[in-house]
Design an enzyme around this catalytic site. Sequence first.
Site, short mmCIF file in Angstrom:
data_model
loop_
_atom_site.label_atom_id
_atom_site.label_comp_id
_atom_site.label_asym_id
_atom_site.label_seq_id
_atom_site.Cartn_x
_atom_site.Cartn_y
_atom_site.Cartn_z
N ASN A 253 0.84 -1.20 0.00
CA ASN A 253 0.00 0.00 0.00
C ASN A 253 0.87 1.25 0.00
O ASN A 253 1.82 1.33 0.77
CB ASN A 253 -0.95 0.00 1.21
N GLU B 184 10.21 8.36 10.21
CA GLU B 184 10.49 8.68 8.81
C GLU B 184 9.97 10.09 8.54
O GLU B 184 8.99 10.52 9.15
CB GLU B 184 9.84 7.64 7.90
N CYS C 11 -2.06 2.57 7.19
CA CYS C 11 -1.55 2.28 8.54
C CYS C 11 -2.10 3.27 9.56
O CYS C 11 -2.26 2.93 10.72
CB CYS C 11 -0.04 2.30 8.54
N GLU D 278 8.25 0.57 10.81
CA GLU D 278 6.98 1.32 10.69
C GLU D 278 5.89 0.29 10.53
O GLU D 278 5.76 -0.31 9.46
CB GLU D 278 7.02 2.23 9.46
P1 NAD Z 1 3.71 -7.63 5.54
O1 NAD Z 1 4.41 -7.42 6.83
O2 NAD Z 1 3.04 -8.92 5.29
O3 NAD Z 1 4.73 -7.43 4.31
C1 NAD Z 1 5.54 -6.28 4.19
C2 NAD Z 1 6.80 -6.62 3.43
O4 NAD Z 1 7.58 -7.52 4.20
C3 NAD Z 1 6.56 -7.32 2.09
O5 NAD Z 1 7.47 -6.80 1.14
C4 NAD Z 1 6.89 -8.77 2.40
O6 NAD Z 1 7.31 -9.53 1.30
C5 NAD Z 1 8.01 -8.60 3.40
N1 NAD Z 1 8.28 -9.79 4.22
C6 NAD Z 1 7.43 -10.77 4.58
N2 NAD Z 1 8.06 -11.69 5.34
C7 NAD Z 1 9.34 -11.27 5.48
C8 NAD Z 1 10.48 -11.78 6.16
N3 NAD Z 1 10.44 -12.92 6.86
N4 NAD Z 1 11.63 -11.08 6.10
C9 NAD Z 1 11.69 -9.92 5.43
N5 NAD Z 1 10.65 -9.39 4.74
C10 NAD Z 1 9.48 -10.06 4.77
O7 NAD Z 1 2.71 -6.42 5.41
P2 NAD Z 1 1.53 -6.22 4.34
O8 NAD Z 1 0.39 -7.07 4.72
O9 NAD Z 1 2.08 -6.29 2.97
O10 NAD Z 1 1.19 -4.68 4.64
C11 NAD Z 1 0.27 -4.29 5.57
C12 NAD Z 1 0.91 -3.91 6.90
O11 NAD Z 1 1.82 -2.82 6.72
C13 NAD Z 1 -0.13 -3.42 7.88
O12 NAD Z 1 0.11 -3.91 9.18
C14 NAD Z 1 0.07 -1.91 7.85
O13 NAD Z 1 -0.40 -1.22 8.98
C15 NAD Z 1 1.54 -1.80 7.70
N6 NAD Z 1 1.92 -0.47 7.22
C16 NAD Z 1 2.56 0.39 8.08
C17 NAD Z 1 2.88 1.69 7.65
C18 NAD Z 1 3.60 2.65 8.55
O14 NAD Z 1 4.20 3.60 8.04
N7 NAD Z 1 3.57 2.50 9.86
C19 NAD Z 1 2.56 2.08 6.35
C20 NAD Z 1 1.90 1.18 5.51
C21 NAD Z 1 1.59 -0.09 5.96
#
Ligand code: NAD
Length: 488
Positions: free
Chosen positions: A150, A457, A282, A248
Site C-alpha cells: 500500500n 520517517e 496504517c 513502521e
Molecule cells: P507484511 O508485513 O506482510 O509485508 C511487508 C513486506 O515484508 C513485504 O514486502 C513482504 O514480502 C516482506 N516480508 C514478509 N516476510 C518477510 C520476512 N520474513 N523477512 C523480510 N521481509 C518479509 O505487510 P503487508 O500485509 O504487505 O502490509 C500491511 C501492513 O503494513 C499493515 O500492518 C500496515 O499497517 C503496515 N503499514 C505500516 C505503515 C507505517 O508507516 N507505519 C505504512 C503502511 C503499511
Amino acid sequence: MQHFQHYIDGVFSDGSAQFESRDPATGQVWAMMPEARTNDVNAAVEAAHAAFFAPEWSLMTATARGKLLYRLADLIAENAQTLAALETRDTGKIIRETSAQIAYVAEYYRYYAGLVDKIEGAHLPIDKPDMEVWLRREPLGVVAAIVPWNSQLFLAAVKIGPALAAGCTVVLKASEDGPAPMLEFARVFDQAGFPPGVLNVITGFGAECGAVLTRHPKVNHVAFTGGPETARHIVRNSAENLASTSLELGGKSPFIVFEDVDIESAVNAQVSAIFAATGQSCVAGSRLIISNKIKDVFLARLKEKAEAVVIGAPDDMATEIGPLCTVGQLDTALDLVARSKGAGAIVITGGQQLDRDGTYFPPTIIDCSHAPDAPCLTHEFFGPVLSVLGFDTEEEALNLANDTAFGLASGVFTKDLTRAHRMIRGIRAGIVWVNTYRVVSPIAPFGGHGLSGHGREGGMQAALDYTKTKAVWLRTSDEPIPDPFVMR
Ligand code: NAD
C-alpha cells in the site's frame, strides 16, 4: 500480459524465477513479475556494497548528490501518470489517490535533495588543551528497504530519500503483492544519472527474498514498513548481521470526538480517516471514540455518508472505494466481522463481501458499545471497517484511546483548547492530529510506539538516522607523547 524486471547494479533483468500478479479489480492475472531468489538478493546486496565504496558515490560531493535527487524528483513528477496507473492496476488503490499521492512523492525527494548539504558534523570543545576533536557524519552503509504494497512509492520515498541523502546505498524489496509501480520506478530512477548499484530494486517473497536480504552480512540497516509479525522475523534475522532496524508497523488508531464539535466537519474527517485508501492505511482512524451526548446523531450521519460512497473500478476517477488488494485481506475482514458479531458487536452498515468480481468490501461500521472484547477493537483490519465506542468523560475517552498495543496515529476533535492540550499530552502515539486527520508532509516526522514500531520517517532527523558519527582526534602538540601507560 505485461512483463516486469528487476534492477540490479544498473541493469534490468528477469530474476531467477517469475510469478503472476493479479488485478484486484477483476481477479485476473495481468502481469509477470521477477522473483528474487537467494542468488538475486546476494547480487543486489553485492552491487549496493560495491557502489557504497566506489569513488563515484563515496567521493561525490553532497551538492552533486543533492542535484541527482532533484533530478529524480523531476523525473517522478514527469512520470507520475504512468506510475499512478500502474499502482492502481496492480494494487487496486484508486486512481484518484494514486495520482495525487505520486505527485506529492516527488516533493519528498525534493525535501531530501535540499537536505543533503545540510548534514553537518560538529567541532567539540574538548577538555584537553593539545587536542582538536570533531565529528564527521558518515553514512551507515547498505540499507535494506522493505515495503508493503500500500502506498509503496511513498513508503519507498521516505526510505530512499533520506538514505541517499546521507550517502548510503539501497536494496529495495518491493512487496510480492502489487510490485509493478516499484519496478517501473526503477526505470525512472535509472534516468536520473546515479552510479550503478546505488539503488537496486527487487521483489519476491518474504520467506526467501526477505529473509536472505535482512540477515545478509553486508546489510547495515533494515528500514521496514509492514506488519508486526513480519517485523518480529526481521528483528530475529538482524541478530545475524547486527544491522540496526527502523520499523513502521500497523495501527489501531483512535479518532476521538467530543460533544462540542461541528458534526458535519468531524463526520467528513472520520470518512476520510477510515474509508480513504479503502481503509488500507496504517494511520486509518479505525476506532471511533465518541461522546455519548452526540453518538446517535453522529453515527446516523456517518452511516448515510458511508452508504453513499462510490464503490467502483479503481481506474475510474469517480470511484471512492476500490477492491481490497488481496484475497487474504478480504478473508481477514470477513473473519474479524464474524467474530466481532459473535462477541456481541452490532454491524450498523456493511460487513459483507460485495456481489461482484474482485475483492470488494463495503464501508463498514460496527458498534462495540456493548462488546468491549470484540476483536475488531484490537485487530488491524487494513480495510474500510470502523469500530465504535461511546464515552461519558474526558478521562474515559483518554483511557479508551490508549487501550491498544499500537500507537501510530490519533485524532482529537474538540473546540475546547485546554482539553485539546490535555489530550495531546495524554495520548500515546507518534502523531496527534487535532481537528484534522490524515495529513502528512516530508517536513514532519512519522512513526509509532509499541506494536506500531520504532524509528521516525520524514523530517531532518530521518536523514541523520542514516548516518553515524565518527569522532576524530588530532593532537596539536609537537612535544613527544608523554607516559604511554596512562590514558589521557
Ligand atoms: P507484511 O508485513 O506482510 O509485508 C511487508 C513486506 O515484508 C513485504 O514486502 C513482504 O514480502 C516482506 N516480508 C514478509 N516476510 C518477510 C520476512 N520474513 N523477512 C523480510 N521481509 C518479509 O505487510 P503487508 O500485509 O504487505 O502490509 C500491511 C501492513 O503494513 C499493515 O500492518 C500496515 O499497517 C503496515 N503499514 C505500516 C505503515 C507505517 O508507516 N507505519 C505504512 C503502511 C503499511
